[in-house]
Scaffold this motif. Structure first.
Motif, PDB file in Angstrom:
ATOM      1  N   GLN A  92       0.838  -1.182   0.000  1.00 14.72           N
ATOM      2  CA  GLN A  92       0.000   0.000   0.000  1.00 14.72           C
ATOM      3  C   GLN A  92       0.884   1.248   0.000  1.00 14.72           C
ATOM      4  OE1 GLN A  92      -3.415   0.161  -0.129  1.00 14.72           O
ATOM      5  NE2 GLN A  92      -3.383  -2.057  -0.413  1.00 14.72           N
ATOM      6  N   LEU A  93       0.674   2.119  -0.967  1.00 15.90           N
ATOM      7  CA  LEU A  93       1.445   3.351  -1.028  1.00 15.90           C
ATOM      8  C   LEU A  93       0.683   4.447  -0.285  1.00 15.90           C
ATOM      9  CD1 LEU A  93       2.829   3.379  -4.688  1.00 15.90           C
ATOM     10  CD2 LEU A  93       3.751   2.320  -2.630  1.00 15.90           C
ATOM     11  N   ASN A  94       0.750   4.372   1.026  1.00 12.56           N
ATOM     12  CA  ASN A  94       0.019   5.334   1.847  1.00 12.56           C
ATOM     13  C   ASN A  94       0.736   6.676   1.880  1.00 12.56           C
ATOM     14  OD1 ASN A  94      -1.901   3.363   2.581  1.00 12.56           O
ATOM     15  ND2 ASN A  94      -0.531   2.597   4.179  1.00 12.56           N
ATOM     16  N   ILE A  95      -0.048   7.747   1.904  1.00  8.85           N
ATOM     17  CA  ILE A  95       0.509   9.087   2.047  1.00  8.85           C
ATOM     18  C   ILE A  95       0.920   9.290   3.502  1.00  8.85           C
ATOM     19  CG2 ILE A  95       0.010  11.557   1.948  1.00  8.85           C
ATOM     20  CD1 ILE A  95      -1.880  10.994  -0.367  1.00  8.85           C
ATOM     21  N   ILE A  96       2.178   9.664   3.696  1.00  6.46           N
ATOM     22  CA  ILE A  96       2.699   9.943   5.040  1.00  6.46           C
ATOM     23  C   ILE A  96       3.146  11.396   5.062  1.00  6.46           C
ATOM     24  CG2 ILE A  96       4.448   9.360   6.760  1.00  6.46           C
ATOM     25  CD1 ILE A  96       4.553   6.552   5.470  1.00  6.46           C
ATOM     26  N   ASP A  97       2.655  12.145   6.020  1.00  6.39           N
ATOM     27  CA  ASP A  97       2.984  13.566   6.081  1.00  6.39           C
ATOM     28  C   ASP A  97       3.251  13.968   7.524  1.00  6.39           C
ATOM     29  OD1 ASP A  97       3.270  16.278   5.798  1.00  6.39           O
ATOM     30  OD2 ASP A  97       1.576  16.508   4.427  1.00  6.39           O
ATOM     31  N   GLU A  98       4.540  14.090   7.858  1.00  6.05           N
ATOM     32  CA  GLU A  98       4.940  14.462   9.218  1.00  6.05           C
ATOM     33  C   GLU A  98       5.358  15.933   9.300  1.00  6.05           C
ATOM     34  OE1 GLU A  98       8.038  11.806  10.358  1.00  6.05           O
ATOM     35  OE2 GLU A  98       6.744  10.031  10.396  1.00  6.05           O
ATOM     36  N   ARG A  99       4.985  16.722   8.300  1.00  8.09           N
ATOM     37  CA  ARG A  99       5.356  18.130   8.333  1.00  8.09           C
ATOM     38  C   ARG A  99       4.709  18.816   9.534  1.00  8.09           C
ATOM     39  NH1 ARG A  99       4.195  19.455   2.055  1.00  8.09           N
ATOM     40  NH2 ARG A  99       2.503  17.994   2.543  1.00  8.09           N
ATOM     41  N   SER A 100       5.482  19.674  10.186  1.00  9.55           N
ATOM     42  CA  SER A 100       5.067  20.266  11.457  1.00  9.55           C
ATOM     43  C   SER A 100       4.284  21.553  11.246  1.00  9.55           C
ATOM     44  CB  SER A 100       6.300  20.560  12.321  1.00  9.55           C
ATOM     45  OG  SER A 100       7.074  21.581  11.717  1.00  9.55           O
ATOM     46  N   ASP A 101       3.939  22.195  12.372  1.00 11.38           N
ATOM     47  CA  ASP A 101       3.205  23.452  12.331  1.00 11.38           C
ATOM     48  C   ASP A 101       4.052  24.608  11.831  1.00 11.38           C
ATOM     49  OD1 ASP A 101       1.002  22.172  13.327  1.00 11.38           O
ATOM     50  OD2 ASP A 101       1.443  22.644  15.418  1.00 11.38           O
ATOM     51  N   ASN A 102       5.347  24.340  11.587  1.00  5.03           N
ATOM     52  CA  ASN A 102       6.225  25.402  11.074  1.00  5.03           C
ATOM     53  C   ASN A 102       6.139  25.520   9.553  1.00  5.03           C
ATOM     54  OD1 ASN A 102       7.283  26.029  13.634  1.00  5.03           O
ATOM     55  ND2 ASN A 102       8.785  24.376  13.473  1.00  5.03           N
ATOM     56  N   TRP A 103       5.067  24.980   8.985  1.00  6.20           N
ATOM     57  CA  TRP A 103       4.968  24.936   7.533  1.00  6.20           C
ATOM     58  C   TRP A 103       4.963  26.339   6.915  1.00  6.20           C
ATOM     59  CZ3 TRP A 103       0.886  27.162   4.889  1.00  6.20           C
ATOM     60  CH2 TRP A 103      -0.243  27.491   5.641  1.00  6.20           C
ATOM     61  N   ILE A 104       4.429  27.338   7.629  1.00  4.18           N
ATOM     62  CA  ILE A 104       4.416  28.695   7.087  1.00  4.18           C
ATOM     63  C   ILE A 104       5.848  29.204   6.936  1.00  4.18           C
ATOM     64  CG2 ILE A 104       3.750  31.085   7.502  1.00  4.18           C
ATOM     65  CD1 ILE A 104       1.254  30.097   8.875  1.00  4.18           C
ATOM     66  N   ARG A 105       6.648  29.024   7.992  1.00  2.00           N
ATOM     67  CA  ARG A 105       8.049  29.447   7.926  1.00  2.00           C
ATOM     68  C   ARG A 105       8.794  28.682   6.840  1.00  2.00           C
ATOM     69  NH1 ARG A 105      11.674  27.846  12.886  1.00  2.00           N
ATOM     70  NH2 ARG A 105      11.451  25.865  11.788  1.00  2.00           N
ATOM     71  N   ASN A 106       8.573  27.373   6.801  1.00  3.90           N
ATOM     72  CA  ASN A 106       9.245  26.563   5.790  1.00  3.90           C
ATOM     73  C   ASN A 106       8.827  26.969   4.382  1.00  3.90           C
ATOM     74  OD1 ASN A 106      10.626  25.083   7.703  1.00  3.90           O
ATOM     75  ND2 ASN A 106       9.108  23.455   7.791  1.00  3.90           N
ATOM     76  N   ASN A 107       7.541  27.246   4.204  1.00  2.00           N
ATOM     77  CA  ASN A 107       7.063  27.643   2.879  1.00  2.00           C
ATOM     78  C   ASN A 107       7.684  28.957   2.428  1.00  2.00           C
ATOM     79  OD1 ASN A 107       5.502  25.407   2.620  1.00  2.00           O
ATOM     80  ND2 ASN A 107       3.531  26.419   2.863  1.00  2.00           N
ATOM     81  N   VAL A 108       7.854  29.885   3.367  1.00  2.00           N
ATOM     82  CA  VAL A 108       8.474  31.159   3.027  1.00  2.00           C
ATOM     83  C   VAL A 108       9.917  30.945   2.596  1.00  2.00           C
ATOM     84  CG1 VAL A 108       9.268  33.372   3.950  1.00  2.00           C
ATOM     85  CG2 VAL A 108       6.967  32.548   4.499  1.00  2.00           C
ATOM     86  N   VAL A 109      10.662  30.143   3.368  1.00  2.00           N
ATOM     87  CA  VAL A 109      12.061  29.852   3.034  1.00  2.00           C
ATOM     88  C   VAL A 109      12.149  29.150   1.688  1.00  2.00           C
ATOM     89  CG1 VAL A 109      14.089  28.507   3.688  1.00  2.00           C
ATOM     90  CG2 VAL A 109      12.809  29.765   5.433  1.00  2.00           C
ATOM     91  N   GLU A 110      11.323  28.148   1.491  1.00  2.00           N
ATOM     92  CA  GLU A 110      11.362  27.381   0.248  1.00  2.00           C
ATOM     93  C   GLU A 110      10.961  28.237  -0.950  1.00  2.00           C
ATOM     94  OE1 GLU A 110      10.271  23.307   2.699  1.00  2.00           O
ATOM     95  OE2 GLU A 110       8.770  24.247   1.409  1.00  2.00           O
ATOM     96  N   TYR A 111      10.009  29.149  -0.743  1.00  2.00           N
ATOM     97  CA  TYR A 111       9.594  30.037  -1.835  1.00  2.00           C
ATOM     98  C   TYR A 111      10.740  30.966  -2.228  1.00  2.00           C
ATOM     99  CZ  TYR A 111       7.238  33.781  -4.354  1.00  2.00           C
ATOM    100  OH  TYR A 111       6.887  34.719  -5.301  1.00  2.00           O
ATOM    101  N   LEU A 112      11.418  31.518  -1.232  1.00  2.00           N
ATOM    102  CA  LEU A 112      12.527  32.422  -1.514  1.00  2.00           C
ATOM    103  C   LEU A 112      13.662  31.695  -2.235  1.00  2.00           C
ATOM    104  CD1 LEU A 112      12.666  34.459   1.834  1.00  2.00           C
ATOM    105  CD2 LEU A 112      11.817  35.241  -0.389  1.00  2.00           C
ATOM    106  N   ILE A 113      13.986  30.500  -1.748  1.00  2.00           N
ATOM    107  CA  ILE A 113      15.048  29.708  -2.374  1.00  2.00           C
ATOM    108  C   ILE A 113      14.656  29.331  -3.803  1.00  2.00           C
ATOM    109  CG2 ILE A 113      16.250  27.494  -2.311  1.00  2.00           C
ATOM    110  CD1 ILE A 113      17.307  29.460  -0.280  1.00  2.00           C
TER     111      ILE A 113
END
Length: 225
Positions: free
Chosen positions: A183-204
């Protein structure tokens, strides 16, 4: 090698092959032409393996630059009409672009593709920002749908967390892939810091859009002056 030991202890009728592409310097990694040599060598080895075992199902586990080599080599062989009995392709810490198009592999093989990501993989931020023709798919995933044949899985960890903690990650998440119909289950352990991470990833990501143009401009400047 840890994966090999794990398989030999838990799975029968498996032939394990390893491929090492040797030392690849940082400077070489920045030059696409030198990467092509490594891809060509691996494609020859993979072709030989397919010819030697035409009826065997193949699973490929690769990490970091190895994901780039494996995917490009598979696509090259398929483009030339080579049949590859690819059962599963497991990518971890991938330096491929998130926009990479897997349609050639999915259309011409029956493979399932699993992209395992490390949510705090800082190495891939560097890859996205400054290394030509690479990205951070091993951190943010590939764009598109998750389905029965393609899935992004997100884990809290860095660039090589898949091989830490005495192989517990491999035992928990890779060993089950050797079942006949996993079974190819979706696993997502991304934390509540996703806003900060998204900003960093967008800039990069924004910086990364101009890297090829920068290198072309720099090369042109050096040639002229």
């Amino acid at each position: 090698q840890n994966l090999k030991s794990l398989l030999e202890s838990n799975v029968s009728n498996i032939q394990f092959e390893t491929y090492k592409y040797g030392i690849f310097s940082v400077i070489s990694f920045f030059i696409p032409f030198l990467r092509l040599r490594v891809i060509h060598k691996f494609s020859k080895s993979l072709k030989k393996l397919c010819n030697q075992y035409p009826d065997k199902k193949i699973q490929i586990y690769c990490h970091s630059f190895g994901t780039y080599i494996a995917v490009k080599a598979i696509e090259s062989l398929l483009k030339k009409g080579k049949k590859i009995n690819l059962d599963k392709l497991i990518l971890s810490g991938s330096v491929l672009r998130s926009s990479h198009d897997f349609s050639a592999i999915l259309d011409r093989t029956d493979t399932k593709i699993i992209n395992d990501c490390g949510t705090v993989d800082t190495i891939l931020l560097i890859s996205e920002a400054v290394v030509p023709n690479t990205g951070m798919a091993g951190r943010v995933g590939f764009y598109g749908l998750n389905n029965k044949r393609f899935v992004n899985r997100y884990f809290v960890g860095g660039h090589s967390h898949y091989f830490h903690t005495k192989g517990t990650f491999m035992e928990k998440y890779w060993l089950p892939l050797f079942a006949s119909e996993p079974q190819l289950n979706i696993i997502d352990e991304r934390s509540d810091n996703w806003i900060r991470n998204n900003v960093v990833e967008y800039l990069i990501s924004t910086v990364g859009k101009f890297k090829e143009a920068f290198y072309i401009g720099a090369a042109y400047y050096l040639l002229i002056y």
